[in-house]
Motif scaffolding. Structure first.
Motif, PDB file in Angstrom:
ATOM      1  N   GLN A   1      42.982  26.942  28.701  1.00 45.48           N
ATOM      2  CA  GLN A   1      43.102  28.267  28.125  1.00 45.48           C
ATOM      3  C   GLN A   1      42.588  28.295  26.688  1.00 45.48           C
ATOM      4  OE1 GLN A   1      44.001  31.215  29.679  1.00 45.48           O
ATOM      5  NE2 GLN A   1      43.108  31.929  27.750  1.00 45.48           N
ATOM      6  N   ALA A   2      42.844  27.227  25.947  1.00 49.76           N
ATOM      7  CA  ALA A   2      42.331  27.172  24.574  1.00 49.76           C
ATOM      8  C   ALA A   2      40.809  27.169  24.567  1.00 49.76           C
ATOM      9  CB  ALA A   2      42.874  25.925  23.880  1.00 49.76           C
ATOM     10  N   LEU A   3      40.184  26.439  25.508  1.00 53.93           N
ATOM     11  CA  LEU A   3      38.724  26.401  25.579  1.00 53.93           C
ATOM     12  C   LEU A   3      38.166  27.765  25.968  1.00 53.93           C
ATOM     13  CD1 LEU A   3      36.085  24.814  25.480  1.00 53.93           C
ATOM     14  CD2 LEU A   3      36.491  24.130  27.868  1.00 53.93           C
ATOM     15  N   VAL A   4      38.834  28.454  26.892  1.00 55.70           N
ATOM     16  CA  VAL A   4      38.378  29.792  27.293  1.00 55.70           C
ATOM     17  C   VAL A   4      38.507  30.763  26.122  1.00 55.70           C
ATOM     18  CG1 VAL A   4      38.903  31.767  28.780  1.00 55.70           C
ATOM     19  CG2 VAL A   4      38.832  29.461  29.743  1.00 55.70           C
ATOM     20  N   SER A   5      39.629  30.724  25.421  1.00 57.06           N
ATOM     21  CA  SER A   5      39.826  31.633  24.287  1.00 57.06           C
ATOM     22  C   SER A   5      38.802  31.365  23.189  1.00 57.06           C
ATOM     23  CB  SER A   5      41.243  31.478  23.727  1.00 57.06           C
ATOM     24  OG  SER A   5      42.205  31.829  24.707  1.00 57.06           O
ATOM     25  N   LEU A   6      38.562  30.097  22.893  1.00 56.74           N
ATOM     26  CA  LEU A   6      37.571  29.742  21.876  1.00 56.74           C
ATOM     27  C   LEU A   6      36.198  30.271  22.271  1.00 56.74           C
ATOM     28  CD1 LEU A   6      36.889  27.999  19.321  1.00 56.74           C
ATOM     29  CD2 LEU A   6      36.384  26.138  20.920  1.00 56.74           C
ATOM     30  N   THR A   7      35.828  30.084  23.547  1.00 51.95           N
ATOM     31  CA  THR A   7      34.516  30.521  24.014  1.00 51.95           C
ATOM     32  C   THR A   7      34.425  32.042  24.036  1.00 51.95           C
ATOM     33  OG1 THR A   7      34.385  28.521  25.370  1.00 51.95           O
ATOM     34  CG2 THR A   7      32.850  30.288  25.899  1.00 51.95           C
TER      35      THR A   7
ATOM     36  N   TYR B   1      34.245  30.854  34.980  1.00 52.28           N
ATOM     37  CA  TYR B   1      34.542  31.324  33.633  1.00 52.28           C
ATOM     38  C   TYR B   1      35.354  32.609  33.706  1.00 52.28           C
ATOM     39  CZ  TYR B   1      33.684  32.845  28.787  1.00 52.28           C
ATOM     40  OH  TYR B   1      33.818  33.263  27.489  1.00 52.28           O
ATOM     41  N   GLY B   2      35.028  33.479  34.683  1.00 53.87           N
ATOM     42  CA  GLY B   2      35.801  34.699  34.863  1.00 53.87           C
ATOM     43  C   GLY B   2      37.239  34.401  35.235  1.00 53.87           C
ATOM     44  N   ARG B   3      37.471  33.314  35.946  1.00 48.52           N
ATOM     45  CA  ARG B   3      38.828  32.933  36.349  1.00 48.52           C
ATOM     46  C   ARG B   3      39.529  32.130  35.270  1.00 48.52           C
ATOM     47  NH1 ARG B   3      35.753  31.725  40.884  1.00 48.52           N
ATOM     48  NH2 ARG B   3      35.779  29.489  40.415  1.00 48.52           N
TER      49      ARG B   3
ATOM     50  N   ARG C   1      35.301  39.422  34.589  1.00 47.31           N
ATOM     51  CA  ARG C   1      36.240  39.673  33.487  1.00 47.31           C
ATOM     52  C   ARG C   1      35.433  40.030  32.245  1.00 47.31           C
ATOM     53  NH1 ARG C   1      37.917  36.232  29.485  1.00 47.31           N
ATOM     54  NH2 ARG C   1      36.885  34.470  30.525  1.00 47.31           N
ATOM     55  N   ALA C   2      35.831  41.106  31.578  1.00 49.46           N
ATOM     56  CA  ALA C   2      35.113  41.542  30.375  1.00 49.46           C
ATOM     57  C   ALA C   2      35.410  40.606  29.211  1.00 49.46           C
ATOM     58  CB  ALA C   2      35.504  42.967  30.015  1.00 49.46           C
ATOM     59  N   VAL C   3      34.357  40.064  28.588  1.00 52.25           N
ATOM     60  CA  VAL C   3      34.498  39.243  27.393  1.00 52.25           C
ATOM     61  C   VAL C   3      34.370  40.103  26.141  1.00 52.25           C
ATOM     62  CG1 VAL C   3      33.481  37.338  26.071  1.00 52.25           C
ATOM     63  CG2 VAL C   3      33.631  37.193  28.564  1.00 52.25           C
TER      64      VAL C   3
END
Length: 802
Positions: free
Chosen positions: A40-46, A72-74, A140-142
């Motif tokens: 989750q930290a890697l996804v949030s950072l990205t 990445y969407g998941r 998922r919207a970034v």
């Protein structure tokens, strides 16, 4: 087991556009094992980094969105994962904007899978390509216009639900082809965590199936299975420093150490456990999805099982309904300890799956099995193991909910245990089940198919524990066989099968077969022709379950030669003998008229709701053509399955003793059964006509995977009669068919031994010519052909109804 680091869940400062690579490297280098917090930290950072890039690239425009799709969407980013992005826009030229987004990602050293589309373009592509559809279902919207993203996702989802019935077959075919290429995750020594069946890719497919609303997805342990595979993939990426999904042998120790597993075997066991949970959920979901859409499309390939809409009783308390096996309304697993095995055997023998809610109820409500097991339980286990390929799905369903380890406590140490031998295709437990499946092909070649099937299931039970697996297995089976209700002699045979399961291949390939000492050693070990035949069948089944490298024509020829030489040294097994009568039965034989006795059963299962289902029927009557067939037919009319029968003719009278049990429901009233036997023998009850109607109305029975019946003349078995042996798959009315065929062919049945072991029958008939004495060679062969045709005709009827 797993080491955790509280710092993994700490917030990550949003990096500058140029600072992302360093921030990402710092996050991935933090100590501690992989886990959801780090992902989750890697996804949030990205996300934060890409949102900044997007904002700088689009300027004042508000009609675009940057969309994360796929993994990445998941929010399942692994250290080596692609970043799968879609630039979604309402129209116009956005090429420059796209370049200003993609190039920083490439410059950061990330693998990028990118596309630029309008909502209509994306929707059309999803309608044409299932891989695009699967990715967009996780969109998922970034950054940018979130409403634009949600509108696209909603339209794609609506299209999928509207056309899922037509597209499921194509999606299923992709799954089948992928399974053919990558195998089953749970049983591979070097599994592909993503592409193997039961891997991460199948979790994506399950989400799509659930979204289609065609079939529900069993949840169970999928959350834990998903986390396990994601953690291991993260560990593999960190350990190797590159993108990789296949867990190679050389990578397993470092990954195990990183994740806190004691060794690589424990790591593989966790992979297998997760893969089995996902595969089981996939099997069940696909079964229901394909069944639900079968009427709106043509036939499709299936991973396991078959489709049917029959609804009919299969066994006591067990019903086929809408293509699955469920419990009858009156079934009480809390009072009937054998019900779980009876339901499993009925499902496998019918080629059907146990319904998920039935599996859950059996797991939660079943009372413990008495020890030693009652005969009915042991017979049901043998019937389950003898069902061929259908056994696997039923066994796996029970294993997933812990039923197997409750029934067989020693199973726990082989469950999901890897075999570090490239020759083996499966984990230890699956290898044992597969061996039993292949052994079902050889049940016609042995005198005791029940011992062959149970011995196959237990031959490697010593693996997974310290010490030589054969020695350990012998100790386990010495306790397990009496636990299952086998007597001392049968238990000794099962221990011998474990002790000598490698004897034939090792001796045939490593010793001089022309040396008399070689054959003498094997003969001294097996002692009897019966055990020799069991070992020969077990050897072939074991090799087939191991893999192609474990067998060859050369090896098979050597083993067959050794078996033939050993059989000659043992001088063969004693021929079957006619049954003896008790003094009471001899008195009946000396009497007159028709006498029928029905012995009511006596309860012997603690906690059972009623008496044991087995009953004994004795019939004494003047001998005549068709007597045996008539009695067998009456028993079948009363839904009694014959488990054993002894028949003797003395002078002008015949005495038959039948051991039978109800196929389902309660036992017939003794007075009604006695009256029907008398009426049938007097000619006032049309047994053949009633049986024909019963066959038309009966539930279909599957014979898929059963070996062909064997009908043979036993040379030298009797000086006064011709002995005919029949080995076949049991079926309603089979004994009536057999005896009718014998009578129609002109043979007099002077004695018979009838035995049903699980779902296999081993029947021996002593036949004489009308003038007395053995049949001549031509007449005997003609009768054997007639009986073989009668059995095979029944098989054809059952398969056609199926």
């Amino acid at each position: 087991m797993r080491r955790t680091d509280p710092r993994v869940n700490a917030s990550v400062n949003t990096p500058t556009l140029d600072g992302y690579p360093a921030a990402r490297a710092e996050l991935l280098a933090r100590p501690g094992s992989p886990g959801p917090g780090r992902r989750q930290a890697l996804v949030s950072l990205t996300d934060d980094w890409l949102a900044g890039i997007f904002t700088a690239a689009v300027g004042e425009r508000t009609d675009l969105a940057l969309v994360a799709i796929g993994g990445y969407g998941r929010a399942e980013l692994a250290p080596g994962s692609d970043v799968d992005l879609l630039l979604l826009h309402r129209g116009g030229d956005v090429a420059d904007i796209a370049d200003r987004i993609w190039y920083p990602v490439w410059d950061a050293g990330l693998q990028l899978d990118h596309s630029v589309r309008t909502p209509p373009q994306a929707r059309r592509l999803a309608a044409d390509e299932l891989t695009v559809l699967l990715g967009l279902l996780d969109a998922r919207a970034v950054a940018g216009d979130a409403a634009l993203v949600e509108s696209l996702r909603a339209s794609v989802l609506a299209d999928w639900r509207a056309f899922a019935a037509k597209r499921l077959a194509a999606l299923h075919e992709i799954v089948v082809q992928r399974t053919d290429r990558h195998g089953e995750l749970a049983h591979l020594l070097e599994p592909d965590l993503k592409e193997s069946y039961g891997g991460l890719r199948d979790l994506t497919v399950l989400r799509a199936l659930a979204a289609s609303w065609v079939a529900d997805v069993p949840h169970g342990s999928l959350t834990a299975a998903r986390a396990t595979l994601l953690d291991i993939r993260d560990g593999l990426h960190r350990s190797t420093g590159r993108r990789a999904d296949r867990l190679l042998l050389q990578e397993q120790d470092p990954v195990a150490d990183l994740l806190g597993h004691p060794d690589a075997d424990d790591l593989l066991r966790s992979v297998s456990t997760a893969g089995r949970a996902i595969a089981y959920a996939s099997d069940a979901t696909w079964h229901r999805a394909l069944r639900a859409t079968a009427t709106r499309r043509g036939p499709v390939r299936r991973l396991r099982g078959r489709l049917t809409t029959s609804r009919a009783p299969l066994a006591d308390g067990v019903v086929a309904q809408d293509g699955e096996v469920v419990l009858a309304e009156q079934a009480r697993p809390d009072r009937d300890p054998v019900l779980v095995l009876r339901a499993a055997a009925a499902a496998a023998q019918a080629g059907l799956r146990l319904a998920p809610h039935t599996v859950t109820r059996l797991a939660e409500a079943s009372v413990p099995m008495p020890v030693p097991w009652p005969r009915e339980a042991r017979e049901a286990l043998v019937s389950l193991l003898g069902a061929g390929r259908a056994t696997v799905a039923v066994w796996e369903a029970l294993d997933q909910v812990g039923v197997i380890t409750r029934l067989l406590p020693w199973w726990s140490h082989v469950r999901s245990t890897p075999q570090r031998n490239p020759v083996h295709r499966f984990t230890v437990d699956r290898h044992l089940v597969e061996t039993a499946v292949y052994a079902s092909d050889y049940t016609r070649t042995v005198a005791r198919p029940d011992l062959l099937l149970v011995g196959s299931l237990l031959h490697d039970i010593g693996k997974g524990l310290p010490g030589d697996h054969t020695d350990v297995g012998m100790r386990i089976v010495a306790e397990a066989a009496p636990h299952l209700g086998f007597d001392a002699d049968d238990s000794a045979v099962l221990v011998s099968l474990v002790r000598y399961h490698l004897l034939l291949p090792d001796t045939a390939t490593r010793r001089d077969l022309d040396d008399p000492a070689t054959v003498a050693t094997v003969a001294a070990a097996v002692q009897t022709g019966e055990v020799l035949d069991l070992l020969h069948a077990l050897t072939r089944a074991d090799a087939a379950a191991t893999g192609p490298a474990a067998w060859s024509d050369w090896k098979g020829a050597l083993i067959a030669d050794l078996v033939n030489r050993t059989r000659a040294a043992l001088q063969g097994s004693p021929p079957p003998q006619p049954p003896e009568l008790t003094p009471e039965q001899e008195a009946w034989a000396a009497g007159s008229g028709v006498r029928v006795s029905v012995a009511e059963p006596v309860a012997d299962i603690p906690g059972a709701p009623g008496p044991v289902r087995t009953i004994s029927v004795t019939v004494a009557a003047p001998d005549r053509r068709g007597l045996l067939a008539t009695v067998a037919g009456v028993l079948s009319l009363h839904r009694l399955d014959v488990r054993a029968a002894h028949i003797r003719t003395i002078g002008t009278r015949a005495v038959s003793v039948w051991t039978a049990e109800p196929a389902y429901g309660s036992a017939p009233r003794p007075d009604a059964l006695r009256d029907d036997v008398r009426r049938a023998l007097e000619g006032s009850l049309d047994v053949p006509g009633r049986l024909a109607k019963r066959a038309r109305d009966a539930a279909p029975r599957s014979t898929h995977g059963s070996p062909p019946p064997v009908v043979c003349l036993v040379e030298g078995a009797s000086a006064r009669a011709t002995v005919l042996e029949v080995r076949a798959h049991d079926a309603p009315g089979l004994l009536h068919r057999l005896t009718n065929a014998l009578t129609a062919a002109g043979a007099d049945i002077t004695a018979a031994r009838v035995a049903t072991l699980g779902s296999e029958v081993v029947d021996v008939f002593y036949l004489q010519a009308p003038a007395g004495g053995p049949l001549d060679a031509d007449a005997a062969e003609a009768i054997a052909v007639a009986v073989r045709r009668a059995v095979e005709a029944g098989d054809v009827i059952e398969q056609t109804e199926d």
